[in-house]
Design an enzyme around this catalytic site. Structure first.
Site, PDB file in Angstrom:
ATOM      1  N   SER A   1       0.833  -1.197   0.000  1.00 50.55           N
ATOM      2  CA  SER A   1       0.000   0.000   0.000  1.00 50.55           C
ATOM      3  C   SER A   1       0.870   1.250   0.000  1.00 50.55           C
ATOM      4  CB  SER A   1      -0.856  -0.038   1.269  1.00 50.55           C
ATOM      5  OG  SER A   1      -1.370   1.221   1.551  1.00 50.55           O
TER       6      SER A   1
ATOM      7  N   LYS B   1       2.180  -4.005   6.658  1.00 53.63           N
ATOM      8  CA  LYS B   1       2.579  -3.934   5.236  1.00 53.63           C
ATOM      9  C   LYS B   1       4.093  -3.736   5.138  1.00 53.63           C
ATOM     10  CE  LYS B   1      -1.398  -4.660   3.450  1.00 53.63           C
ATOM     11  NZ  LYS B   1      -1.641  -5.999   2.944  1.00 53.63           N
TER      12      LYS B   1
ATOM     13  N   TYR C   1      -1.851  -1.722  11.176  1.00 51.95           N
ATOM     14  CA  TYR C   1      -2.108  -2.208   9.810  1.00 51.95           C
ATOM     15  C   TYR C   1      -0.973  -1.791   8.878  1.00 51.95           C
ATOM     16  CZ  TYR C   1      -3.815  -2.236   5.029  1.00 51.95           C
ATOM     17  OH  TYR C   1      -3.909  -2.424   3.660  1.00 51.95           O
TER      18      TYR C   1
HETATM   19  N1  LIG Z   1      -8.811  -1.784  -0.430  1.00 53.18           N
HETATM   20  C1  LIG Z   1      -7.816  -0.936  -0.211  1.00 53.18           C
HETATM   21  O1  LIG Z   1      -8.024   0.273  -0.101  1.00 53.18           O
HETATM   22  C2  LIG Z   1      -6.388  -1.432  -0.135  1.00 53.18           C
HETATM   23  C3  LIG Z   1      -5.322  -0.523  -0.279  1.00 53.18           C
HETATM   24  C4  LIG Z   1      -4.017  -0.990  -0.194  1.00 53.18           C
HETATM   25  C5  LIG Z   1      -3.774  -2.343   0.047  1.00 53.18           C
HETATM   26  N2  LIG Z   1      -4.817  -3.193   0.209  1.00 53.18           N
HETATM   27  C6  LIG Z   1      -4.545  -4.617   0.489  1.00 53.18           C
HETATM   28  O2  LIG Z   1      -5.073  -5.412  -0.555  1.00 53.18           O
HETATM   29  C7  LIG Z   1      -5.495  -6.672  -0.043  1.00 53.18           C
HETATM   30  C8  LIG Z   1      -6.936  -6.921  -0.430  1.00 53.18           C
HETATM   31  O3  LIG Z   1      -7.747  -5.860   0.066  1.00 53.18           O
HETATM   32  P1  LIG Z   1      -9.314  -5.810  -0.164  1.00 53.18           P
HETATM   33  O4  LIG Z   1      -9.695  -4.384  -0.177  1.00 53.18           O
HETATM   34  O5  LIG Z   1      -9.689  -6.667  -1.303  1.00 53.18           O
HETATM   35  O6  LIG Z   1      -9.801  -6.438   1.210  1.00 53.18           O
HETATM   36  P2  LIG Z   1     -10.976  -7.475   1.502  1.00 53.18           P
HETATM   37  O7  LIG Z   1     -11.154  -7.508   2.982  1.00 53.18           O
HETATM   38  O8  LIG Z   1     -12.157  -7.201   0.652  1.00 53.18           O
HETATM   39  O9  LIG Z   1     -10.318  -8.850   1.007  1.00 53.18           O
HETATM   40  C9  LIG Z   1      -9.447  -9.600   1.800  1.00 53.18           C
HETATM   41  C10 LIG Z   1      -9.953 -11.035   1.798  1.00 53.18           C
HETATM   42  O10 LIG Z   1      -9.056 -11.827   2.567  1.00 53.18           O
HETATM   43  C11 LIG Z   1      -9.817 -12.705   3.385  1.00 53.18           C
HETATM   44  N3  LIG Z   1      -8.947 -13.024   4.528  1.00 53.18           N
HETATM   45  C12 LIG Z   1      -8.537 -12.218   5.538  1.00 53.18           C
HETATM   46  N4  LIG Z   1      -7.706 -12.893   6.346  1.00 53.18           N
HETATM   47  C13 LIG Z   1      -7.577 -14.142   5.830  1.00 53.18           C
HETATM   48  C14 LIG Z   1      -6.854 -15.304   6.200  1.00 53.18           C
HETATM   49  N5  LIG Z   1      -6.083 -15.332   7.280  1.00 53.18           N
HETATM   50  N6  LIG Z   1      -6.954 -16.394   5.423  1.00 53.18           N
HETATM   51  C15 LIG Z   1      -7.732 -16.428   4.327  1.00 53.18           C
HETATM   52  N7  LIG Z   1      -8.445 -15.360   3.929  1.00 53.18           N
HETATM   53  C16 LIG Z   1      -8.360 -14.232   4.675  1.00 53.18           C
HETATM   54  C17 LIG Z   1     -11.090 -11.948   3.721  1.00 53.18           C
HETATM   55  O11 LIG Z   1     -12.153 -12.824   4.032  1.00 53.18           O
HETATM   56  C18 LIG Z   1     -11.341 -11.200   2.416  1.00 53.18           C
HETATM   57  O12 LIG Z   1     -12.146 -11.947   1.532  1.00 53.18           O
HETATM   58  C19 LIG Z   1      -5.242  -6.615   1.467  1.00 53.18           C
HETATM   59  O13 LIG Z   1      -3.986  -7.196   1.713  1.00 53.18           O
HETATM   60  C20 LIG Z   1      -5.199  -5.127   1.744  1.00 53.18           C
HETATM   61  O14 LIG Z   1      -4.435  -4.845   2.882  1.00 53.18           O
HETATM   62  C21 LIG Z   1      -6.116  -2.774   0.111  1.00 53.18           C
END
Ligand SMILES: NC(=O)c1ccc[n+]([C@@H]2O[C@H](COP(=O)([O-])OP(=O)(O)OC[C@H]3O[C@@H](n4cnc5c(N)ncnc54)[C@H](O)[C@@H]3O)[C@@H](O)[C@H]2O)c1
Length: 344
Positions: free
Chosen positions: A128, A157, A153
């Site tokens: 991120s 990362k 959080y």
């Molecule tokens: N959405 C944002 O703004 C954003 C920005 C930067 C980085 N990210 C990163 O991108 C990735 C995806 O984000 P997102 O927005 O799709 O989030 P999200 O919560 O929609 O998706 C994450 C998925 O991972 C699953 N999950 C969580 N812990 C788990 C585990 N231990 N084992 C198996 N499944 C697990 C959840 O059920 C969910 O379906 C994450 O790593 C997040 O930190 C997101």
């Protein structure tokens, strides 16, 4: 030729589901591991409806090493991993730091151990722009200093990036591509999948679209006294389908051995900063729907302004954000109406 099988952890989530669709459409097989802690099983039907293919799905936590062993043994031919699975709510991470450290760090350690053992060629990791904090120079490039994290959080990362770099330094045989996302928004143009937050949305667009739909009274803009042209915070909003396509390119790059580097870092953003107030006005213009909003005080921990210099991703990864913001916002609105059983 046999298709490559890509393991997508967190593939039922927001970015993971859109990436799964793009991978399937690009000719990959996909195996999803998701514990559904922040997603819904119906997402699998959505993916199938769009692509005509149903990925293999395991409802397991990546933290469960025995379960991961079984999956890797059963699937046999996993060539690459995209590791999305993580807990992602900044505020919650301040309240429950141990949960965040355990979930976000143990899951990566397990994946890296599995990769070595099962001859997986590479991992794409979801990082991120929070790793840059408030950059001194904008737009921010990949060589900008990594600043101390402002939340557990954000820290996970940074630690995850370091764990991957240390493993590579120690001579593991796989490659890693670290994608630093800016602010992912929008949804698939079919409105079959999109962002499905549970409870009160923590992100701007789900809150904004819920306020526009009358589900929330109004959107609060946190601060209009920042040192920006209209006083509200500035972000780089990246369409989730554009973002998903960056993962497909990253996988291709690893599997085809296109890079001499074993670990690479890419900013995944548009290169344009948009203020929160501008975003509201663009949404209103694009959809014809008003967003009830008020100005509130600044929110602790918010960065004033950040947007990407995506030149490295454009030139080296061969990926570029293409979707216009108004179209992305219309898709976000279409999705909000769809989940409320209405049409645009
Ligand atoms: N959405 C944002 O703004 C954003 C920005 C930067 C980085 N990210 C990163 O991108 C990735 C995806 O984000 P997102 O927005 O799709 O989030 P999200 O919560 O929609 O998706 C994450 C998925 O991972 C699953 N999950 C969580 N812990 C788990 C585990 N231990 N084992 C198996 N499944 C697990 C959840 O059920 C969910 O379906 C994450 O790593 C997040 O930190 C997101």
């Amino acid at each position: 030729m046999r298709k490559h099988n890509i393991l997508v952890t967190g593939g039922m989530g927001y970015i993971g589901s859109h990436t799964t669709v793009e991978l399937l459409e690009a000719g990959y097989d996909v195996t999803i591991v998701d514990d559904l802690s922040n997603s819904n099983p119906t997402v699998l039907d959505g993916i199938e409806k769009i692509t005509g293919q149903r990925p293999t799905f395991y409802q397991e936590s990546c933290n469960d090493l025995d379960a991961m062993e079984e999956i890797f043994a059963k699937e046999k031919n996993i060539s690459g991993i995209i590791h999305f699975a993580a807990s992602k709510a900044v505020g919650e991470s301040v309240q429950k730091p141990l949960l965040y450290y355990r979930n976000n760090i143990v899951s990566l350690l397990n994946m890296l151990e599995m990769m070595e053992k099962h001859d997986v060629k590479g991992i794409v990791f979801s990082s991120s722009c929070t790793v840059y904090g408030q950059p001194k120079q904008l737009p921010v490039t990949e060589s900008a200093p990594i600043l101390p994290a402002t939340s557990p959080y954000g820290n996970t990362k940074q630690i995850n990036e370091e764990i991957i770099a240390d493993a590579i330094h120690a001579g593991v045989p796989y490659k890693a591509v670290i994608l630093r996302y800016f602010n992912p928004i929008g949804g698939h143009e079919s409105a079959i999948i999109g962002e499905l937050p549970t409870g009160v949305p923590q992100n701007l667009i789900p809150y904004l679209t819920q306020a526009a739909a009358g589900v929330r009274k109004e959107l609060t803009v946190f601060g209009d006294d920042y040192d920006t042209p209209d006083g509200s915070c500035i972000r780089d909003y990246i369409d989730v389908v554009d973002l998903a396509k960056a993962h497909v390119r990253a996988v291709e790059r690893m599997l085809n051995n296109e890079s001499k580097e074993q670990v690479e870092y890419f900013n995944i953003g548009t290169g344009h900063g948009v203020s929160v107030l501008e975003l509201i006005h663009t949404f209103e213009k694009a959809t014809g729907v008003k967003v009830p909003h008020k100005i509130g005080p600044r929110r602790e921990g918010d960065i004033e302004q950040v947007w990407a210099d995506p030149t490295h991703a454009n030139k080296v990864l061969g990926w570029k954000a293409v979707k216009p913001l108004d179209e992305t916002l219309r898709n976000a609105w279409k999705w909000q109406l769809k989940i409320r059983g209405q049409q645009m």
